[in-house]
Design an enzyme around this catalytic site. Structure first.
Site, mmCIF file in Angstrom:
data_model
loop_
_atom_site.group_PDB
_atom_site.id
_atom_site.type_symbol
_atom_site.label_atom_id
_atom_site.label_comp_id
_atom_site.label_asym_id
_atom_site.label_seq_id
_atom_site.Cartn_x
_atom_site.Cartn_y
_atom_site.Cartn_z
ATOM 1 N N CYS A 61 0.828 -1.218 0.000
ATOM 2 C CA CYS A 61 0.000 0.000 0.000
ATOM 3 C C CYS A 61 0.855 1.258 0.000
ATOM 4 C CB CYS A 61 -0.933 -0.008 1.209
ATOM 5 S SG CYS A 61 -2.085 -1.401 1.245
ATOM 6 N N HIS A 62 1.850 1.305 0.891
ATOM 7 C CA HIS A 62 2.690 2.495 0.983
ATOM 8 C C HIS A 62 4.175 2.169 1.115
ATOM 9 C CE1 HIS A 62 -1.343 3.796 2.348
ATOM 10 N NE2 HIS A 62 -1.069 4.864 1.630
#
Length: 201
Positions: free
Chosen positions: A166-167
């Site tokens: 996701c990040h």
């Protein structure tokens, strides 16, 4: 000569005419009750009202606490058991505990040595490997990224542990954050290992 008009009075306690001092009597309208009986009635009403209010308050609190108590299915998931003998060396298994994923990793000796050889000063959230495990070959962590709560992928990332796409948070084989926006290491749940039996919770 016309006789003077005379007002006819009926039974009344009121004084009439100028200069009269007679005080009206209200005896016919007062209660025939002693002060003691009136006081007793007042105390009775206060006591009865207090009892009703107390009962209502207890009922309300009981209903509130009942709604807050855990349901049967939640209590059943309070602990999770697993047979560790089913996990080969070097593999990771994901199980569910209290609605959360938990990663159980059977670490190789090389992975254990790598985890112990890390310079703690280089870690965003410094923790040595020994404080995060009970038995060196078994790594048990809650599978939730400490950045925004995503579920990282297993056996991936730059450090061979977990990677959150996701990040871009990278965790090592000890579940420690090594690179990316996550501020903390992955959580270690309460667990017990007895022989080949793992009990979480």
């Amino acid at each position: 000569m016309t006789a003077p008009y005379v007002q006819q009075r009926f039974m009344s306690g009121f004084a009439a005419g100028p200069g009269t001092n007679k005080v009206p009597s209200f005896a016919d309208y007062t209660k025939e009750r002693s002060n003691d009986s009136s006081r007793a009635f007042t105390y009775f009403m206060l006591g009865a009202s207090g009892a009703v209010l107390t009962t209502a308050a207890q009922s309300t609190v009981h209903g509130f606490l009942t709604n807050l108590s855990a349901s049967a299915d939640v209590l059943a998931m309070a602990t999770t058991e697993m047979d560790l003998s089913t996990i080969p060396v070097g593999k990771t298994v994901t199980i569910k505990w209290r609605g959360k994923p938990v990663f159980v990793k059977h670490r190789t000796q090389e992975e254990i040595d790598d985890a112990n050889g890390v310079n703690l000063k280089s870690l965003p959230d410094p923790q040595d490997d020994a404080s995060r495990v009970q038995i060196p070959e078994w790594m048990v962590v809650v599978g939730i990224c400490t950045h925004l709560g995503c579920v990282p992928t297993t056996d991936s990332g730059d450090y061979g542990g977990w990677y959150c796409p996701c990040h871009g948070s990278h965790y090592d084989v000890s579940g420690r954050i090594r690179k990316g926006p996550a501020p903390l290491n992955m959580e270690i749940p309460e667990y017990v290992i007895e022989g080949d039996k793992l009990t979480i919770g």
